[in-house]
Design an enzyme around this catalytic site. Sequence first.
Site, PDB file in Angstrom:
ATOM      1  N   TYR A 142      11.879  20.365  39.551  1.00 36.32           N
ATOM      2  CA  TYR A 142      11.199  21.616  39.219  1.00 36.32           C
ATOM      3  C   TYR A 142      12.045  22.499  38.305  1.00 36.32           C
ATOM      4  O   TYR A 142      11.513  23.296  37.534  1.00 36.32           O
ATOM      5  CB  TYR A 142      10.853  22.395  40.494  1.00 36.32           C
ATOM      6  CG  TYR A 142       9.760  21.778  41.331  1.00 36.32           C
ATOM      7  CD1 TYR A 142       9.014  20.696  40.876  1.00 36.32           C
ATOM      8  CD2 TYR A 142       9.465  22.272  42.588  1.00 36.32           C
ATOM      9  CE1 TYR A 142       8.022  20.126  41.645  1.00 36.32           C
ATOM     10  CE2 TYR A 142       8.462  21.715  43.380  1.00 36.32           C
ATOM     11  CZ  TYR A 142       7.747  20.642  42.891  1.00 36.32           C
ATOM     12  OH  TYR A 142       6.760  20.083  43.666  1.00 36.32           O
ATOM     13  N   LYS A 189      14.602   8.745  48.095  1.00 39.37           N
ATOM     14  CA  LYS A 189      14.051   7.522  47.480  1.00 39.37           C
ATOM     15  C   LYS A 189      15.222   6.742  46.894  1.00 39.37           C
ATOM     16  O   LYS A 189      15.270   6.410  45.714  1.00 39.37           O
ATOM     17  CB  LYS A 189      13.015   7.890  46.410  1.00 39.37           C
ATOM     18  CG  LYS A 189      12.169   6.724  45.923  1.00 39.37           C
ATOM     19  CD  LYS A 189      11.298   6.104  46.994  1.00 39.37           C
ATOM     20  CE  LYS A 189      10.439   4.985  46.402  1.00 39.37           C
ATOM     21  NZ  LYS A 189       9.743   4.200  47.447  1.00 39.37           N
ATOM     22  N   ASP A 221       8.145   7.658  50.907  1.00 36.88           N
ATOM     23  CA  ASP A 221       6.819   7.095  51.139  1.00 36.88           C
ATOM     24  C   ASP A 221       6.637   6.727  52.609  1.00 36.88           C
ATOM     25  O   ASP A 221       5.570   6.947  53.206  1.00 36.88           O
ATOM     26  CB  ASP A 221       6.560   5.888  50.233  1.00 36.88           C
ATOM     27  CG  ASP A 221       7.756   4.967  50.105  1.00 36.88           C
ATOM     28  OD1 ASP A 221       8.818   5.251  50.687  1.00 36.88           O
ATOM     29  OD2 ASP A 221       7.632   3.936  49.408  1.00 36.88           O
ATOM     30  N   ASP A 245       8.245  19.783  49.020  1.00 35.97           N
ATOM     31  CA  ASP A 245       6.998  20.470  48.697  1.00 35.97           C
ATOM     32  C   ASP A 245       5.809  19.674  49.233  1.00 35.97           C
ATOM     33  O   ASP A 245       4.902  20.203  49.881  1.00 35.97           O
ATOM     34  CB  ASP A 245       6.905  20.634  47.174  1.00 35.97           C
ATOM     35  CG  ASP A 245       5.794  21.579  46.760  1.00 35.97           C
ATOM     36  OD1 ASP A 245       5.122  22.150  47.644  1.00 35.97           O
ATOM     37  OD2 ASP A 245       5.585  21.742  45.543  1.00 35.97           O
ATOM     38  N   ASP A 249       3.581  20.322  53.044  1.00 35.40           N
ATOM     39  CA  ASP A 249       2.135  20.541  53.027  1.00 35.40           C
ATOM     40  C   ASP A 249       1.421  19.533  53.924  1.00 35.40           C
ATOM     41  O   ASP A 249       0.459  19.874  54.628  1.00 35.40           O
ATOM     42  CB  ASP A 249       1.594  20.432  51.597  1.00 35.40           C
ATOM     43  CG  ASP A 249       1.807  21.707  50.796  1.00 35.40           C
ATOM     44  OD1 ASP A 249       2.262  22.702  51.383  1.00 35.40           O
ATOM     45  OD2 ASP A 249       1.529  21.707  49.586  1.00 35.40           O
TER      46      ASP A 249
END
Length: 355
Positions: A142, A189, A221, A245, A249
Amino acid sequence: MEKYIAVIPGDGIGPDIIKEAVKTLDTVASIYGHTFRYNYLLAGGSSIDEYGIPLTEETLKEAKDSDSVLLGAVGGPKWDGMEGSKRPEKALLALRSGLGLYCNLRPALMYKALSSSSPLKSEVIGDGIDVMIVRELTGGIYFGEKKKAEDGSWASDLMKYSTAEIERISRKAFEAARKRRHKLTSVDKANVLETSRLWRKVVSKVAEDYPDVELSHLYVDNAAMQLVKNPGQFDVIVTENMFGDILSDEASMITGSIGMLSSASLGEGKGGMYEPIHGSAPDIAGKDIANPIATILSAASMLRYSFDLDTEAKAIEDAVEKVINGGVRTFDIAGKGEKYVGTEEMGKAIREAIK
């Protein structure tokens, strides 16, 4: 105690829910003998409308000079056509970066009385859901260098993390786990990304200072799948900005409603920024429909983390639980056929429970 709070209502339902949170803070101040003074500021779409940019230097300075920041929500379709650097959401990134808020605490807690609201089956929920996600806020993709071809044929975003950035967020996560069930899951990851391989190495090194906390690692994942398969296995999850993020959620939705969950963004000092995790929902703005609980709980987190007022914070949290257990519902958490109350009525019920 006297504290100065920068209040940023924002856009959409932001002013509606902030109003109830401020009233709740005033109730607490009256009962426990504190004084909270508020400085109302513009950020996001409201700032664009007034000043042409999502966050002014003056607003950022005022936020820095306050003891803490309470924020509603920013953004909405009205500003969707604006270029990336001028979108309302840029205000959030600029506030987090400008205030040095690198650690985001996102609790995903399911109230027993609302278990039927979860999209997960009861046998998956088990004894309930109580997960704390610790998300790194000021690094990663970001905030990385952004490039795009003039002809629009390609674009790139740089993901970058330093050892120091990973170490400081890791320590926040280990400390959080020590106050809970002493279990930390680091999500990355590392089978693909170089930044994740560094992440895993640094987190494992920091773990040596916390022998009382059980550390495990998961690929992002797999973590996403495990959250819906068996959420009860998690205590504290720590991860980088973009993964955090997404996972936070997901975790919020399996609890039943994003209107119930708070967020705390912290840095090195006592100051912080506190906000609900949901968006601005402009379609219901001003209609006395929005659920104010996430914002009220964010105010409780502010009392705890920025002002060291644990008793006062717990008074708000206990009041919310009492109201929920008593069957009071806003539209988003009401079951089929259940009666529900508006934004103001829910805020009033919580304040009465505090009293």
